[in-house]
Design a protein around this motif. Sequence first.
Motif, short mmCIF file in Angstrom:
data_model
loop_
_atom_site.label_atom_id
_atom_site.label_comp_id
_atom_site.label_asym_id
_atom_site.label_seq_id
_atom_site.Cartn_x
_atom_site.Cartn_y
_atom_site.Cartn_z
N ALA A 131 0.80 -1.23 0.00
CA ALA A 131 0.00 0.00 0.00
C ALA A 131 0.84 1.30 0.00
O ALA A 131 0.55 2.20 -0.79
CB ALA A 131 -0.98 -0.02 1.16
N PRO A 132 1.87 1.43 0.87
CA PRO A 132 2.60 2.71 0.87
C PRO A 132 3.16 3.11 -0.49
O PRO A 132 3.27 4.29 -0.80
CB PRO A 132 3.73 2.46 1.87
CG PRO A 132 3.22 1.42 2.77
CD PRO A 132 2.36 0.53 1.91
N SER A 133 3.50 2.11 -1.32
CA SER A 133 4.13 2.46 -2.60
C SER A 133 3.12 2.96 -3.62
O SER A 133 3.50 3.56 -4.62
CB SER A 133 4.90 1.27 -3.15
OG SER A 133 4.01 0.33 -3.68
N ILE A 134 1.83 2.72 -3.42
CA ILE A 134 0.86 3.16 -4.42
C ILE A 134 -0.03 4.28 -3.91
O ILE A 134 -0.82 4.84 -4.67
CB ILE A 134 -0.06 2.01 -4.90
CG1 ILE A 134 -0.68 1.28 -3.70
CG2 ILE A 134 0.68 1.07 -5.79
CD1 ILE A 134 -1.80 0.35 -4.10
N ALA A 135 0.10 4.62 -2.62
CA ALA A 135 -0.88 5.53 -2.04
C ALA A 135 -0.51 6.99 -2.24
O ALA A 135 -0.57 7.79 -1.31
CB ALA A 135 -1.10 5.21 -0.58
N GLY A 136 -0.11 7.36 -3.44
CA GLY A 136 0.14 8.76 -3.74
C GLY A 136 1.22 9.35 -2.86
O GLY A 136 2.22 8.71 -2.57
N ASN A 137 1.00 10.57 -2.38
CA ASN A 137 2.03 11.17 -1.54
C ASN A 137 1.73 10.99 -0.07
O ASN A 137 1.94 11.87 0.73
CB ASN A 137 2.22 12.64 -1.89
CG ASN A 137 0.90 13.39 -1.88
OD1 ASN A 137 -0.10 12.84 -1.42
ND2 ASN A 137 0.91 14.60 -2.35
N VAL A 138 1.27 9.80 0.28
CA VAL A 138 0.97 9.53 1.68
C VAL A 138 2.25 9.62 2.51
O VAL A 138 2.19 9.83 3.72
CB VAL A 138 0.28 8.15 1.83
CG1 VAL A 138 1.23 7.04 1.51
CG2 VAL A 138 -0.28 7.97 3.21
N LEU A 140 4.01 11.98 2.84
CA LEU A 140 4.06 13.29 3.49
C LEU A 140 3.71 13.19 4.97
O LEU A 140 4.07 14.04 5.77
CB LEU A 140 3.11 14.27 2.81
CG LEU A 140 3.48 14.71 1.39
CD1 LEU A 140 2.41 15.61 0.83
CD2 LEU A 140 4.83 15.42 1.39
N ILE A 141 3.00 12.12 5.34
CA ILE A 141 2.62 11.94 6.74
C ILE A 141 3.86 11.82 7.62
O ILE A 141 3.83 12.18 8.80
CB ILE A 141 1.69 10.71 6.90
CG1 ILE A 141 0.88 10.82 8.19
CG2 ILE A 141 2.45 9.42 6.89
CD1 ILE A 141 -0.17 11.88 8.20
N TRP A 142 4.95 11.34 7.06
CA TRP A 142 6.19 11.27 7.84
C TRP A 142 6.63 12.66 8.27
O TRP A 142 7.23 12.84 9.32
CB TRP A 142 7.31 10.60 7.03
CG TRP A 142 7.11 9.14 6.86
CD1 TRP A 142 6.50 8.53 5.80
CD2 TRP A 142 7.49 8.09 7.75
NE1 TRP A 142 6.48 7.17 5.99
CE2 TRP A 142 7.10 6.88 7.17
CE3 TRP A 142 8.14 8.06 8.99
CZ2 TRP A 142 7.31 5.65 7.78
CZ3 TRP A 142 8.36 6.84 9.59
CH2 TRP A 142 7.95 5.64 8.99
N THR A 144 4.59 14.98 9.13
CA THR A 144 3.78 15.30 10.30
C THR A 144 4.24 14.50 11.51
O THR A 144 4.30 15.01 12.62
CB THR A 144 2.29 14.99 10.02
OG1 THR A 144 2.00 15.41 8.69
CG2 THR A 144 1.40 15.71 10.98
N TRP A 187 10.30 2.68 3.12
CA TRP A 187 8.89 2.45 3.45
C TRP A 187 8.05 2.40 2.17
O TRP A 187 7.09 1.62 2.08
CB TRP A 187 8.40 3.58 4.37
CG TRP A 187 7.00 3.43 4.84
CD1 TRP A 187 6.51 2.49 5.69
CD2 TRP A 187 5.88 4.25 4.47
NE1 TRP A 187 5.16 2.68 5.88
CE2 TRP A 187 4.76 3.75 5.15
CE3 TRP A 187 5.73 5.37 3.65
CZ2 TRP A 187 3.49 4.32 5.03
CZ3 TRP A 187 4.49 5.93 3.53
CH2 TRP A 187 3.38 5.42 4.20
#
Lengths: 314, 290
Positions: A131-138, A140-142, A144, A187
Motif C-alpha cells: 500500500a505505501p508504494s501506491i498511495a500517492g504522496n501519503v 508526506l505523513i512522515w 507530520t 517504506w
Amino acid sequence: MSKNTLKQVKTRREMSKAEWTWFLVRKNKMAYFMVAPFMILFFLFTIIPVFFSLILSFTSFNMLEVPKFVFMDNYITLFLDDDLFLTALKNTLIFAVIVGPSSYIISFAVAWFINELSPKVRAFVTLIFYAPSIAGNVYLIWGTMFSGDQYGYVNGFLMKLGLIDAPILWFKNPAYIMPLCIMVALWTSLGTSFLSFIAGLQGINKSLFEAGAIDGVKNRWQELWFITLPSMKPQLMFGAIVSITGSFGFGGIVSALAGNPPVDYVGYTLSHHLSEYSGTRWEVGYACAISFLMFLMMIGANLLVTKLISKLGE
Amino acid sequence: MRKLRTRRHQVVLNRSAGGDVGITVVLVIMGIFMFIPMYYTVIQSLKPLNELFYFPPRFIVEHPTFNNFSTLFNLMSDSWVPFSRYIFNTVLISVAGTFGNLVLSSICAYALAKIDFPGGKQCFWIIQKSLMFSATVGGIVNFIILSKIGWIDTYLAVIVPAWCSTMGLYLMKQFMESNITTEILESARLDGASEFRTFWSIAMPMVKPAWLTLIIFSFQGLWNMGSSEYIYSEQLKTLNYAIGQITAAGITRAGASAAATVVMMVVPITVFVVSQSNIIETMGSSGMKD
C-alpha cells in the motif's frame, strides 16, 4: 505472366537473404502497422531524448540562441568546478547503494516470508506492505510524524518519556535528514519488484522442493539458496532493474520532506541538480550533461547487476 | 528415511519451529512499521480540531468527525481554482493516459509476442533496455520536443507521453508469450481471420489479467502524478499537486491535509484490493530471461 508465376514459386532456398527478409516483411505487413503507433511515440518520447541529451551535452544552449559546440567543457566543469554537483553525485550514490539493495532484499525477504501463508492471509499482508508504494504522496505523513514541534508524534512521545527536553527539528537537522529520507524511501519501496517476487515464488514447481527434501536439503535456508533463488532468476532480474532504476532517480522524497534545497544540501541529489539547471537556470547543455551521466550510471549499474544475477547458482 | 515423513501423501518440508517463530516476529514488526503511518493518516483525517493539538499526540480518535473532509472542499472552493477542478484534471489525465497506453501497448505487445517478423526482436530488445533508465534523463529534450509540437501547458503534454510507457507493454508481452498458445492463433488464421481480428477476438480475451494489471499500473502512476514541468497553468494542475500545497501550510491544516491524503490513497488501494489476484498472476510471467 510466366515470369510472375516463376517468382511466386521461388522457394526459400532459391532466395537470397535480403529477398527472404523482404518476403517476410511483406507477408507480415500487418505486424508493422500494429507496432508502429507505440514504437513511434516510444522513440519520440524516450529514445530520441536520450540521444539528443548526449548531443546537447557537448553544447552551451539556453533554448533561445543556437546551441554552441563546447565539446567536453560541460563535463569538465561538472567534475572540476561544481562542488554542488559532487555533493549531489555523492548523495545519489549513497542513496542508490543503500536504498537500491535494501529495498530489493526487503522486498524479496517479505515475499519469501509470506510465501507459505494461506492465500487469504498472504493477500492481506501483501496489501499492508504494498500500500505505501501506491498511495500517492501519503509519505508526506512522515513530515507530520516527525514534525519539528511538540505536536509531531515522535517529538511528543520522546518528550513525554523525558528523553528530550525540547522538540527536535528532524527535517531541518543535517544529522537526521539522510537517515530519515532513507527510511521513508524504504517504506515506499515495496512496489513492482515485490509483486514480481511474490508471483515468482508462487510459480516455483512444488515438486522441486520435495525432490530437494529427499536429496538432503536440511533447512529452509539451504532450500532458499539451492532451489528457490536459482528457480526465480528471471523475476530477480526484473526486480533488480526496477529497484536500481528507481534508486538512482531518488529526490522527490527529499524535496517533499526536507525542502529543496535541503539544509546544508544534505540529501541534495542529482535529480535536484538536474531540475535546478534545466528548470531554474535554463542552462540546457549543462543539464543535459547531468542527465546523460545519470543515464550512464543507471544503465551501467543495471547491466552489472543483471550480469551478476545471471551467474547465480552456476 | 527419517526426514521423509509423509502426511496425506505429501512430503513434509524441513521447517524448524524456531525459524517459523523468528520469521513471524520479523514480519509482525515490519508490518507494524509499514502500517502505522497509513493508520495515522486515517486517524488524523478523522480528528476534530482540538484533538489534533493534544499533547502528547494520541493514536486514537475520541470523537471521529468528517469535518476535515468538508473543510477540504470548502478550503479550495473559494480559491481561484476550485478543488473539484484538480480532481477533474487528475481523473481526465489518468483515464485518457491509461486508455491510450492500454490500446497501443496491447496491440504492439501482441505483434511482438505472437508474430515472427523481421525487426520484432530488436524492438523488444530496446523496450526491455528502456526499463533500465527513468524518464527523468530525457526530460529536458522532451520539453523541447513538446514545445516544438506546441503541447506545453496542455493536457496532451502529460497524456500522450504516458501512452508509450514501457512497463505495461513489457508485462503484457511477457504474459501473452506464456499464456497464448500458437496453435489457437494458427487455427484462427487458417479460418481466414485477419491478424487484427485474431488479436481482438482471440488474444485479448485470453489475457484479461495482463490488461487489468496494465490499467492499474498506468492509472496509479498518473493518479499520483504531482506537478509536471510541462504544465504551468494553475487550472490544469493535478490533485496531488493541490494536496502538496495544502500540506505545505503546516500544522494549521493538518486535518485537511490528512483528509486530502486519504482521498488520494483510497482510489489506488481499492483498485489494488479488487484486482490483486490478477496482478499477481500477471507478475508471474514478468521475469526477464537474458
